[in-house]
Design a protein around this motif. Structure first.
Motif, PDB file in Angstrom:
ATOM      1  N   GLY A  50       0.770  -1.232   0.000  1.00  0.00           N
ATOM      2  CA  GLY A  50       0.000   0.000   0.000  1.00  0.00           C
ATOM      3  C   GLY A  50       0.802   1.283   0.000  1.00  0.00           C
ATOM      4  N   THR A  51       2.113   1.195  -0.112  1.00  0.00           N
ATOM      5  CA  THR A  51       2.947   2.402  -0.147  1.00  0.00           C
ATOM      6  C   THR A  51       2.890   3.035  -1.538  1.00  0.00           C
ATOM      7  N   GLU A  52       2.774   4.360  -1.563  1.00  0.00           N
ATOM      8  CA  GLU A  52       2.699   5.098  -2.825  1.00  0.00           C
ATOM      9  C   GLU A  52       3.978   5.908  -3.036  1.00  0.00           C
ATOM     10  N   ILE A  53       4.600   5.731  -4.175  1.00  0.00           N
ATOM     11  CA  ILE A  53       5.811   6.468  -4.539  1.00  0.00           C
ATOM     12  C   ILE A  53       5.431   7.488  -5.606  1.00  0.00           C
ATOM     13  N   GLY A  54       5.591   8.782  -5.285  1.00  0.00           N
ATOM     14  CA  GLY A  54       5.126   9.852  -6.151  1.00  0.00           C
ATOM     15  C   GLY A  54       6.017  10.113  -7.349  1.00  0.00           C
ATOM     16  N   PRO A  55       5.578  11.010  -8.229  1.00  0.00           N
ATOM     17  CA  PRO A  55       6.323  11.315  -9.451  1.00  0.00           C
ATOM     18  C   PRO A  55       7.748  11.797  -9.167  1.00  0.00           C
ATOM     19  N   ASN A  56       8.694  11.251  -9.927  1.00  0.00           N
ATOM     20  CA  ASN A  56      10.102  11.673  -9.901  1.00  0.00           C
ATOM     21  C   ASN A  56      10.796  11.431  -8.560  1.00  0.00           C
ATOM     22  N   ALA A  57      10.192  10.630  -7.698  1.00  0.00           N
ATOM     23  CA  ALA A  57      10.874  10.247  -6.462  1.00  0.00           C
ATOM     24  C   ALA A  57      11.979   9.246  -6.788  1.00  0.00           C
ATOM     25  N   GLY A  66       8.041   0.345   5.029  1.00  0.00           N
ATOM     26  CA  GLY A  66       6.954  -0.506   5.494  1.00  0.00           C
ATOM     27  C   GLY A  66       5.677  -0.264   4.723  1.00  0.00           C
ATOM     28  N   ILE A  67       4.546  -0.494   5.382  1.00  0.00           N
ATOM     29  CA  ILE A  67       3.254  -0.426   4.704  1.00  0.00           C
ATOM     30  C   ILE A  67       2.661   0.977   4.760  1.00  0.00           C
ATOM     31  N   LYS A  68       1.896   1.308   3.730  1.00  0.00           N
ATOM     32  CA  LYS A  68       1.061   2.505   3.672  1.00  0.00           C
ATOM     33  C   LYS A  68       1.826   3.808   3.915  1.00  0.00           C
ATOM     34  N   ASN A  69       3.045   3.872   3.449  1.00  0.00           N
ATOM     35  CA  ASN A  69       3.756   5.145   3.427  1.00  0.00           C
ATOM     36  C   ASN A  69       3.333   5.928   2.188  1.00  0.00           C
ATOM     37  N   LYS A  70       3.375   7.260   2.289  1.00  0.00           N
ATOM     38  CA  LYS A  70       3.054   8.094   1.132  1.00  0.00           C
ATOM     39  C   LYS A  70       4.252   8.985   0.843  1.00  0.00           C
ATOM     40  N   VAL A  71       4.842   8.775  -0.328  1.00  0.00           N
ATOM     41  CA  VAL A  71       6.043   9.487  -0.747  1.00  0.00           C
ATOM     42  C   VAL A  71       5.648  10.457  -1.860  1.00  0.00           C
ATOM     43  N   PHE A  72       5.759  11.745  -1.601  1.00  0.00           N
ATOM     44  CA  PHE A  72       5.326  12.767  -2.549  1.00  0.00           C
ATOM     45  C   PHE A  72       6.402  13.018  -3.617  1.00  0.00           C
ATOM     46  N   PRO A  73       6.101  13.874  -4.611  1.00  0.00           N
ATOM     47  CA  PRO A  73       7.043  14.079  -5.711  1.00  0.00           C
ATOM     48  C   PRO A  73       8.423  14.567  -5.273  1.00  0.00           C
ATOM     49  N   CYS A 104      10.122  16.874  -1.952  1.00  0.00           N
ATOM     50  CA  CYS A 104      11.566  17.173  -1.884  1.00  0.00           C
ATOM     51  C   CYS A 104      12.212  16.812  -0.548  1.00  0.00           C
ATOM     52  N   VAL A 105      11.597  15.941   0.224  1.00  0.00           N
ATOM     53  CA  VAL A 105      12.272  15.398   1.407  1.00  0.00           C
ATOM     54  C   VAL A 105      13.467  14.563   0.962  1.00  0.00           C
ATOM     55  N   THR A 106      14.574  14.641   1.709  1.00  0.00           N
ATOM     56  CA  THR A 106      15.746  13.807   1.436  1.00  0.00           C
ATOM     57  C   THR A 106      16.147  13.057   2.700  1.00  0.00           C
ATOM     58  N   ILE A 107      16.396  11.773   2.558  1.00  0.00           N
ATOM     59  CA  ILE A 107      16.795  10.918   3.678  1.00  0.00           C
ATOM     60  C   ILE A 107      18.026  10.134   3.246  1.00  0.00           C
ATOM     61  N   ASN A 108      19.168  10.391   3.882  1.00  0.00           N
ATOM     62  CA  ASN A 108      20.422   9.738   3.504  1.00  0.00           C
ATOM     63  C   ASN A 108      20.654   8.455   4.287  1.00  0.00           C
ATOM     64  N   LYS A 109      21.312   7.508   3.646  1.00  0.00           N
ATOM     65  CA  LYS A 109      21.697   6.293   4.355  1.00  0.00           C
ATOM     66  C   LYS A 109      22.872   6.578   5.292  1.00  0.00           C
ATOM     67  N   ALA A 110      23.206   5.584   6.137  1.00  0.00           N
ATOM     68  CA  ALA A 110      24.259   5.745   7.141  1.00  0.00           C
ATOM     69  C   ALA A 110      25.650   5.711   6.511  1.00  0.00           C
ATOM     70  N   THR A 111      26.657   5.969   7.336  1.00  0.00           N
ATOM     71  CA  THR A 111      28.019   6.144   6.833  1.00  0.00           C
ATOM     72  C   THR A 111      28.843   4.864   6.829  1.00  0.00           C
ATOM     73  N   ASP A 112      28.912   4.162   7.947  1.00  0.00           N
ATOM     74  CA  ASP A 112      29.846   3.044   8.084  1.00  0.00           C
ATOM     75  C   ASP A 112      29.143   1.693   8.055  1.00  0.00           C
ATOM     76  N   GLU A 113      29.908   0.675   7.739  1.00  0.00           N
ATOM     77  CA  GLU A 113      29.408  -0.692   7.619  1.00  0.00           C
ATOM     78  C   GLU A 113      28.551  -1.080   8.812  1.00  0.00           C
ATOM     79  N   GLY A 114      27.376  -1.660   8.526  1.00  0.00           N
ATOM     80  CA  GLY A 114      26.493  -2.141   9.578  1.00  0.00           C
ATOM     81  C   GLY A 114      25.603  -1.085  10.210  1.00  0.00           C
ATOM     82  N   GLU A 115      25.704   0.159   9.789  1.00  0.00           N
ATOM     83  CA  GLU A 115      24.914   1.233  10.388  1.00  0.00           C
ATOM     84  C   GLU A 115      23.644   1.504   9.590  1.00  0.00           C
ATOM     85  N   LYS A 116      22.683   2.196  10.250  1.00  0.00           N
ATOM     86  CA  LYS A 116      21.385   2.448   9.631  1.00  0.00           C
ATOM     87  C   LYS A 116      20.912   3.866   9.923  1.00  0.00           C
ATOM     88  N   THR A 117      20.142   4.411   9.016  1.00  0.00           N
ATOM     89  CA  THR A 117      19.288   5.564   9.273  1.00  0.00           C
ATOM     90  C   THR A 117      17.883   5.007   9.462  1.00  0.00           C
TER      91      THR A 117
END
Length: 279
Positions: A50-57, A66-73, A104-117
């Motif tokens: 149920g997650t929606e990925i918007g235009p140009n994302a 996970g489920i039912k996230n809404k990702v805007f353009p 235009c939200v931006t979420i970066n991944k983590a830096t070192d091996e085994g780490e998470k955002t």
């Protein structure tokens, strides 16, 4: 590309992929996922029901939604961290359920091996919000427009953060804290507190947020005790370490204990320390 997306739709019941989107064959899309025009979904991405990925994302890297996230353009999730120490490790972004990521939200991944955002559940990140590497956001958090969160920041449940502000790296924002717009956040904001200003300063308890949260109906919550504990910690003539020792020796409820535990960690050498109170 069109053939690839046709194959995806036939492989996953109810998945809708626009012909002008690109989805890597190794991506994992669950039922009800919508991929809009111009969106890019890279390899190793998992998108829940149920997650929606918007235009140009752009959703890339080792990213899980996970489920039912809404990702805007024009949202970008899972790209490399803006960290000169990054050496190409296959780090992760883990996102829970029912989140809204505005334009235009931006979420970066983590830096070192085994780490998470990590992003929890039921959060609202408004337009142009940035979440840096190794951040951890809890649940039911609201980040207003143009909030810029540096690396290694932790935001606890139900925090409300006003727009057009920056949060310094390694800062912690406590449970049910409220930060006013355009505040410079370079120190920890304790739970239940209201912060505002440039530089940021504590202004008192977030009484409106506490009332709206439903805590007042909890028989184990004592607002008067929380206020007296807060006064001892921030308004007495004692340095905060001494005030904290005094507070811990008193009879505390769960909320006052949460406040004291946060401050005990905040004044440790590994942390930036709590934001001071303005008289």
């Amino acid at each position: 590309m069109e053939n690839q997306n046709t194959e995806l739709q036939s492989s996953f019941s109810g998945v809708k992929v626009h012909p002008n989107a690109f989805v890597d064959p190794s991506a994992e899309l669950h039922d009800g996922v919508i991929i809009s025009q111009g969106a890019i979904v890279g390899p190793n991405v998992i998108i829940g029901k149920g997650t929606e990925i918007g235009p140009n994302a752009v959703i890339t890297g080792r990213t899980q939604l996970g489920i039912k996230n809404k990702v805007f353009p024009n949202v970008c999730i899972g790209l490399d961290p803006q960290d000169l120490k990054y050496k190409g490790a296959p780090t992760e972004v883990i996102i829970g359920d029912n989140n809204t990521f505005r334009e235009c939200v931006t979420i970066n991944k983590a830096t070192d091996e085994g780490e998470k955002t990590i992003i929890g559940n039921n959060n609202l990140l408004m337009a142009y919000t940035h979440i840096g590497h190794n951040c951890e956001l809890g649940n039911r958090i609201v980040l207003s427009n143009s909030v810029q969160v540096a690396g290694h920041v932790k935001v606890e449940d139900k925090a409300i953060i006003g727009g057009c502000l920056g949060i310094h790296q390694f800062v912690h924002i406590g449970y049910l804290a409220m930060i006013g717009g355009m505040t410079r956040v370079d120190r920890d904001v304790p739970p239940f507190c209201l912060a505002e200003g440039h530089p940021g300063r504590l202004r008192g308890l977030n009484r409106i947020g506490i009332k709206r949260s439903g805590l007042m109906e909890n028989k184990d919550f004592d607002l008067k005790l929380l206020q007296s504990t807060w006064n001892l910690l921030f308004k007495s003539n004692n340095v905060i370490a001494d005030a904290l020792d005094m507070a811990i020796k008193c009879k505390l409820d769960l909320s006052s204990t949460k406040l004291c535990d946060f401050l005990k960690d905040s004044i440790s050498k590994e942390r930036r320390g709590p934001m001071p109170f303005i008289n």
